[in-house]
Motif scaffolding. Sequence first.
Motif, PDB file in Angstrom:
ATOM      1  N   GLU A 164       0.824  -1.198   0.000  1.00 57.40           N
ATOM      2  CA  GLU A 164       0.000   0.000   0.000  1.00 57.40           C
ATOM      3  C   GLU A 164       0.864   1.257   0.000  1.00 57.40           C
ATOM      4  N   ASP A 165       0.304   2.320  -0.478  1.00 51.94           N
ATOM      5  CA  ASP A 165       1.022   3.588  -0.556  1.00 51.94           C
ATOM      6  C   ASP A 165       1.527   3.996   0.825  1.00 51.94           C
ATOM      7  N   GLY A 166       2.828   4.222   0.941  1.00 45.95           N
ATOM      8  CA  GLY A 166       3.415   4.663   2.202  1.00 45.95           C
ATOM      9  C   GLY A 166       3.866   3.550   3.116  1.00 45.95           C
ATOM     10  N   ALA A 167       3.538   2.297   2.792  1.00 44.49           N
ATOM     11  CA  ALA A 167       3.924   1.180   3.649  1.00 44.49           C
ATOM     12  C   ALA A 167       5.409   0.849   3.440  1.00 44.49           C
ATOM     13  N   VAL A 168       6.163   0.755   4.509  1.00 51.23           N
ATOM     14  CA  VAL A 168       7.593   0.456   4.434  1.00 51.23           C
ATOM     15  C   VAL A 168       7.793  -1.041   4.221  1.00 51.23           C
ATOM     16  N   VAL A 169       8.561  -1.379   3.209  1.00 47.60           N
ATOM     17  CA  VAL A 169       8.910  -2.765   2.934  1.00 47.60           C
ATOM     18  C   VAL A 169      10.316  -2.998   3.458  1.00 47.60           C
ATOM     19  N   ALA A 170      10.462  -3.945   4.380  1.00 47.84           N
ATOM     20  CA  ALA A 170      11.750  -4.186   5.017  1.00 47.84           C
ATOM     21  C   ALA A 170      12.058  -5.675   5.028  1.00 47.84           C
ATOM     22  N   ALA A 171      13.311  -5.994   5.292  1.00 46.65           N
ATOM     23  CA  ALA A 171      13.715  -7.401   5.280  1.00 46.65           C
ATOM     24  C   ALA A 171      14.916  -7.624   6.189  1.00 46.65           C
ATOM     25  N   GLY A 172      15.083  -8.871   6.580  1.00 48.50           N
ATOM     26  CA  GLY A 172      16.273  -9.337   7.281  1.00 48.50           C
ATOM     27  C   GLY A 172      16.752 -10.592   6.579  1.00 48.50           C
ATOM     28  N   PHE A 173      18.055 -10.853   6.609  1.00 54.21           N
ATOM     29  CA  PHE A 173      18.570 -11.971   5.814  1.00 54.21           C
ATOM     30  C   PHE A 173      20.034 -12.240   6.140  1.00 54.21           C
ATOM     31  N   GLU A 174      20.501 -13.393   5.704  1.00 54.24           N
ATOM     32  CA  GLU A 174      21.922 -13.687   5.630  1.00 54.24           C
ATOM     33  C   GLU A 174      22.292 -13.711   4.154  1.00 54.24           C
ATOM     34  N   PHE A 175      23.578 -13.488   3.862  1.00 57.29           N
ATOM     35  CA  PHE A 175      23.975 -13.451   2.463  1.00 57.29           C
ATOM     36  C   PHE A 175      25.421 -13.908   2.290  1.00 57.29           C
ATOM     37  N   ASP A 176      25.725 -14.368   1.091  1.00 49.92           N
ATOM     38  CA  ASP A 176      27.081 -14.734   0.697  1.00 49.92           C
ATOM     39  C   ASP A 176      27.597 -13.728  -0.317  1.00 49.92           C
ATOM     40  N   LEU A 177      28.888 -13.800  -0.591  1.00 54.83           N
ATOM     41  CA  LEU A 177      29.507 -13.003  -1.649  1.00 54.83           C
ATOM     42  C   LEU A 177      29.736 -13.878  -2.876  1.00 54.83           C
ATOM     43  N   PRO A 178      29.541 -13.319  -4.070  1.00 59.15           N
ATOM     44  CA  PRO A 178      29.985 -14.025  -5.271  1.00 59.15           C
ATOM     45  C   PRO A 178      31.469 -13.728  -5.467  1.00 59.15           C
TER      46      PRO A 178
END
Length: 208
Positions: A164-178
């Motif tokens: 929805e308009d104005g709703a913050v989309v956020a995330a948490g994660f682990e990641f690797d490097l290429p």
Amino acid sequence: MAFHDVRFPTDLSFGAVGGPERRTEIVTLRNGFEERSTPWADSLRRFDAGLGMRSLDDMGRLVAFFEERRGPLHGFRWKDWSDFKSARPSAAPGHEDQVLGTGDGETARFALTKTYGAGETAYVRRIVKPVAGSVLVSVGGQPMREGVHWDLEGAEVVLRAPAEDGAVVAAGFEFDLPVRFDADRIAVSVATFEAGEVPEVPVVELRL
């Protein structure tokens, strides 16, 4: 060349030394002042994998991995133990660690990023190799379920319904490097290795 979606053994990368590198061009003027600029928008990370070797069996695993990748020919995943998740080093990833964007009622696709610092000087890093099963997503502060409210396509979160308009989309994660090996050979002597001398095995981040 290709990218092999396999991770370098994490117990071997744990002892590696390395980190981000930037390229800065510095010109000293006749009056002593400097002009500084950079051709790189993003940093590049380098590591020495040889420092993680602790036994001849470790060396054997390294050689096998090197041969499977055909040396520097094919890329692979690398866990940077100093920086591999969205949260601070001592915390577990959470749904609201990193802001990916703000809903406008139409956009449903958001790239994974990690922000360093704050304000005008903040650096936003693109994450290209998230760890499967580690990604958490929230919209407007509400946790969303993978496979129900959103899907992961490569390194992008795709909402099944636009935020929805104005709703913050956020995330948490682990990641690797290429990364890829940054040398065409591994040179090691069993005698010197047993005496404590480890080989140099340079690894460099790939821009994908």
